[in-house]
Design a protein around this motif. Sequence first.
Motif, PDB file in Angstrom:
ATOM      1  N   ILE A   9      32.308  28.621  96.491  1.00 40.18           N
ATOM      2  CA  ILE A   9      33.242  28.559  95.376  1.00 40.18           C
ATOM      3  C   ILE A   9      32.790  27.555  94.319  1.00 40.18           C
ATOM      4  O   ILE A   9      33.029  27.733  93.141  1.00 40.18           O
ATOM      5  CB  ILE A   9      34.656  28.179  95.878  1.00 40.18           C
ATOM      6  N   GLY A  10      32.191  26.460  94.755  1.00 38.31           N
ATOM      7  CA  GLY A  10      31.817  25.429  93.801  1.00 38.31           C
ATOM      8  C   GLY A  10      30.798  24.459  94.369  1.00 38.31           C
ATOM      9  O   GLY A  10      30.339  24.612  95.502  1.00 38.31           O
ATOM     10  N   VAL A  11      30.473  23.463  93.582  1.00 40.58           N
ATOM     11  CA  VAL A  11      29.490  22.459  93.977  1.00 40.58           C
ATOM     12  C   VAL A  11      30.008  21.064  93.625  1.00 40.58           C
ATOM     13  O   VAL A  11      29.360  20.313  92.909  1.00 40.58           O
ATOM     14  CB  VAL A  11      28.111  22.720  93.351  1.00 40.58           C
ATOM     15  N   VAL A  53      32.676  22.631  97.952  1.00 36.11           N
ATOM     16  CA  VAL A  53      31.960  21.354  97.902  1.00 36.11           C
ATOM     17  C   VAL A  53      30.456  21.509  97.815  1.00 36.11           C
ATOM     18  O   VAL A  53      29.790  20.878  97.015  1.00 36.11           O
ATOM     19  CB  VAL A  53      32.348  20.470  99.115  1.00 36.11           C
ATOM     20  N   GLY A  54      29.873  22.329  98.690  1.00 32.85           N
ATOM     21  CA  GLY A  54      28.427  22.484  98.718  1.00 32.85           C
ATOM     22  C   GLY A  54      27.746  21.310  99.404  1.00 32.85           C
ATOM     23  O   GLY A  54      28.377  20.519 100.102  1.00 32.85           O
ATOM     24  N   GLY A  55      26.436  21.184  99.186  1.00 35.22           N
ATOM     25  CA  GLY A  55      25.661  20.062  99.691  1.00 35.22           C
ATOM     26  C   GLY A  55      25.726  19.870 101.191  1.00 35.22           C
ATOM     27  O   GLY A  55      25.820  20.829 101.961  1.00 35.22           O
ATOM     28  N   ASP A  56      25.651  18.598 101.616  1.00 32.92           N
ATOM     29  CA  ASP A  56      25.622  18.262 103.036  1.00 32.92           C
ATOM     30  C   ASP A  56      26.891  18.672 103.758  1.00 32.92           C
ATOM     31  O   ASP A  56      26.847  19.078 104.920  1.00 32.92           O
ATOM     32  CB  ASP A  56      25.395  16.761 103.218  1.00 32.92           C
ATOM     33  N   THR A  57      28.038  18.563 103.083  1.00 31.76           N
ATOM     34  CA  THR A  57      29.307  18.947 103.712  1.00 31.76           C
ATOM     35  C   THR A  57      29.286  20.425 104.081  1.00 31.76           C
ATOM     36  O   THR A  57      29.659  20.814 105.192  1.00 31.76           O
ATOM     37  CB  THR A  57      30.490  18.638 102.784  1.00 31.76           C
ATOM     38  N   ALA A  58      28.850  21.257 103.161  1.00 33.05           N
ATOM     39  CA  ALA A  58      28.781  22.696 103.429  1.00 33.05           C
ATOM     40  C   ALA A  58      27.723  23.004 104.481  1.00 33.05           C
ATOM     41  O   ALA A  58      27.918  23.886 105.322  1.00 33.05           O
ATOM     42  CB  ALA A  58      28.494  23.457 102.143  1.00 33.05           C
ATOM     43  N   ALA A  59      26.611  22.284 104.457  1.00 37.85           N
ATOM     44  CA  ALA A  59      25.563  22.506 105.453  1.00 37.85           C
ATOM     45  C   ALA A  59      26.088  22.211 106.853  1.00 37.85           C
ATOM     46  O   ALA A  59      25.801  22.945 107.808  1.00 37.85           O
ATOM     47  CB  ALA A  59      24.343  21.639 105.144  1.00 37.85           C
ATOM     48  N   THR A  60      26.902  21.161 106.981  1.00 38.08           N
ATOM     49  CA  THR A  60      27.506  20.828 108.272  1.00 38.08           C
ATOM     50  C   THR A  60      28.479  21.923 108.697  1.00 38.08           C
ATOM     51  O   THR A  60      28.469  22.357 109.853  1.00 38.08           O
ATOM     52  CB  THR A  60      28.226  19.470 108.196  1.00 38.08           C
ATOM     53  N   ALA A  61      29.313  22.379 107.770  1.00 37.46           N
ATOM     54  CA  ALA A  61      30.270  23.445 108.082  1.00 37.46           C
ATOM     55  C   ALA A  61      29.541  24.725 108.471  1.00 37.46           C
ATOM     56  O   ALA A  61      29.959  25.444 109.383  1.00 37.46           O
ATOM     57  CB  ALA A  61      31.192  23.698 106.895  1.00 37.46           C
ATOM     58  N   LEU A  62      28.445  25.010 107.795  1.00 36.39           N
ATOM     59  CA  LEU A  62      27.686  26.237 108.044  1.00 36.39           C
ATOM     60  C   LEU A  62      27.160  26.303 109.486  1.00 36.39           C
ATOM     61  O   LEU A  62      27.049  27.378 110.060  1.00 36.39           O
ATOM     62  CB  LEU A  62      26.528  26.339 107.049  1.00 36.39           C
ATOM     63  N   SER A  77      29.992  18.492  95.247  1.00 37.29           N
ATOM     64  CA  SER A  77      29.064  17.452  95.690  1.00 37.29           C
ATOM     65  C   SER A  77      27.900  17.276  94.716  1.00 37.29           C
ATOM     66  O   SER A  77      27.164  16.307  94.804  1.00 37.29           O
ATOM     67  CB  SER A  77      28.499  17.811  97.067  1.00 37.29           C
ATOM     68  N   GLY A  78      27.728  18.233  93.834  1.00 38.47           N
ATOM     69  CA  GLY A  78      26.609  18.187  92.901  1.00 38.47           C
ATOM     70  C   GLY A  78      25.428  19.044  93.328  1.00 38.47           C
ATOM     71  O   GLY A  78      24.453  19.176  92.596  1.00 38.47           O
ATOM     72  N   ALA A  79      25.507  19.621  94.532  1.00 41.71           N
ATOM     73  CA  ALA A  79      24.414  20.459  95.029  1.00 41.71           C
ATOM     74  C   ALA A  79      24.996  21.670  95.744  1.00 41.71           C
ATOM     75  O   ALA A  79      26.013  21.562  96.424  1.00 41.71           O
ATOM     76  CB  ALA A  79      23.537  19.670  95.994  1.00 41.71           C
ATOM     77  N   PRO A  80      24.340  22.819  95.624  1.00 39.84           N
ATOM     78  CA  PRO A  80      24.827  24.004  96.358  1.00 39.84           C
ATOM     79  C   PRO A  80      24.528  23.871  97.844  1.00 39.84           C
ATOM     80  O   PRO A  80      23.717  23.039  98.256  1.00 39.84           O
ATOM     81  CB  PRO A  80      24.026  25.156  95.738  1.00 39.84           C
ATOM     82  N   VAL A  81      25.188  24.708  98.636  1.00 40.42           N
ATOM     83  CA  VAL A  81      24.910  24.732 100.070  1.00 40.42           C
ATOM     84  C   VAL A  81      23.496  25.268 100.281  1.00 40.42           C
ATOM     85  O   VAL A  81      23.110  26.267  99.666  1.00 40.42           O
ATOM     86  CB  VAL A  81      25.947  25.578 100.844  1.00 40.42           C
ATOM     87  N   PRO A  82      22.696  24.588 101.111  1.00 37.25           N
ATOM     88  CA  PRO A  82      21.349  25.111 101.376  1.00 37.25           C
ATOM     89  C   PRO A  82      21.433  26.282 102.353  1.00 37.25           C
ATOM     90  O   PRO A  82      21.861  26.127 103.487  1.00 37.25           O
ATOM     91  CB  PRO A  82      20.622  23.908 101.998  1.00 37.25           C
ATOM     92  N   TYR A  88      25.092  36.512 109.192  1.00 32.10           N
ATOM     93  CA  TYR A  88      26.239  36.128 108.360  1.00 32.10           C
ATOM     94  C   TYR A  88      25.978  36.465 106.899  1.00 32.10           C
ATOM     95  O   TYR A  88      24.851  36.746 106.497  1.00 32.10           O
ATOM     96  CB  TYR A  88      26.621  34.663 108.555  1.00 32.10           C
ATOM     97  N   THR A  89      27.041  36.463 106.135  1.00 30.11           N
ATOM     98  CA  THR A  89      26.992  36.833 104.723  1.00 30.11           C
ATOM     99  C   THR A  89      27.376  35.639 103.862  1.00 30.11           C
ATOM    100  O   THR A  89      28.324  34.920 104.180  1.00 30.11           O
ATOM    101  CB  THR A  89      27.996  37.978 104.444  1.00 30.11           C
ATOM    102  N   ALA A  90      26.660  35.452 102.772  1.00 31.90           N
ATOM    103  CA  ALA A  90      26.979  34.413 101.796  1.00 31.90           C
ATOM    104  C   ALA A  90      27.351  35.098 100.485  1.00 31.90           C
ATOM    105  O   ALA A  90      26.635  35.975 100.004  1.00 31.90           O
ATOM    106  CB  ALA A  90      25.794  33.480 101.583  1.00 31.90           C
ATOM    107  N   VAL A  91      28.495  34.693  99.931  1.00 30.55           N
ATOM    108  CA  VAL A  91      28.986  35.306  98.695  1.00 30.55           C
ATOM    109  C   VAL A  91      29.298  34.204  97.693  1.00 30.55           C
ATOM    110  O   VAL A  91      29.980  33.226  98.015  1.00 30.55           O
ATOM    111  CB  VAL A  91      30.269  36.128  98.970  1.00 30.55           C
ATOM    112  N   GLY A  92      28.814  34.363  96.475  1.00 32.11           N
ATOM    113  CA  GLY A  92      29.155  33.437  95.399  1.00 32.11           C
ATOM    114  C   GLY A  92      30.418  33.915  94.703  1.00 32.11           C
ATOM    115  O   GLY A  92      30.565  35.108  94.425  1.00 32.11           O
ATOM    116  N   VAL A  93      31.349  32.982  94.455  1.00 32.95           N
ATOM    117  CA  VAL A  93      32.628  33.338  93.838  1.00 32.95           C
ATOM    118  C   VAL A  93      32.840  32.464  92.609  1.00 32.95           C
ATOM    119  O   VAL A  93      32.937  31.244  92.728  1.00 32.95           O
ATOM    120  CB  VAL A  93      33.799  33.146  94.829  1.00 32.95           C
ATOM    121  N   LEU A  94      32.916  33.081  91.449  1.00 33.25           N
ATOM    122  CA  LEU A  94      33.215  32.348  90.226  1.00 33.25           C
ATOM    123  C   LEU A  94      34.727  32.354  90.053  1.00 33.25           C
ATOM    124  O   LEU A  94      35.323  33.359  89.672  1.00 33.25           O
ATOM    125  CB  LEU A  94      32.526  33.002  89.020  1.00 33.25           C
ATOM    126  N   ALA A  95      35.348  31.252  90.404  1.00 36.67           N
ATOM    127  CA  ALA A  95      36.810  31.173  90.424  1.00 36.67           C
ATOM    128  C   ALA A  95      37.318  30.430  89.190  1.00 36.67           C
ATOM    129  O   ALA A  95      37.735  29.286  89.262  1.00 36.67           O
ATOM    130  CB  ALA A  95      37.276  30.478  91.696  1.00 36.67           C
TER     131      ALA A  95
END
Length: 115
Positions: free
Chosen positions: A29-31, A8-17, A33-38, A49-56
């Motif tokens: 994995i994706g965006v 999802v990215g965006g605010d949802t991912a920021a909350t999960a993070l 929400s229209g925005a990447p996780v900050p 922690y580690t952040a990994v980009g995955v092109l699925a």
Amino acid sequence: MDLIYDPVGGDTAATALKGLARNGRIAMIGVASGAPVPIDPMDMILRNYTAVGVLAIPQDDAATEAAVWDHLTDLAEQGAITTPVGTVYGFEEVPRMIAEQTAPRAGKSVVRVVP
């Protein structure tokens, strides 16, 4: 949590993070929400922690892709892959379900389409 799988990215991912454990990992994995996780580099350092980009995306090799889907199906049938179920709604309750989706919850919401 030790791992975040984030399509999802965006605010949802920021909350999960915020709930990611020390030494955890986030797989971006994706965006949807229209925005990447900050990602805050200082937060990464302090919590280690580690952040990994995955092109699925599907590969050009149809046989390999079919083998991957077969393997995933086998894992699901063995119970090695599970999805926690949160609230189960009847089909007529979909408007209420949508209205209640204001914050992430534990488990997936499920809609029964057959009584």
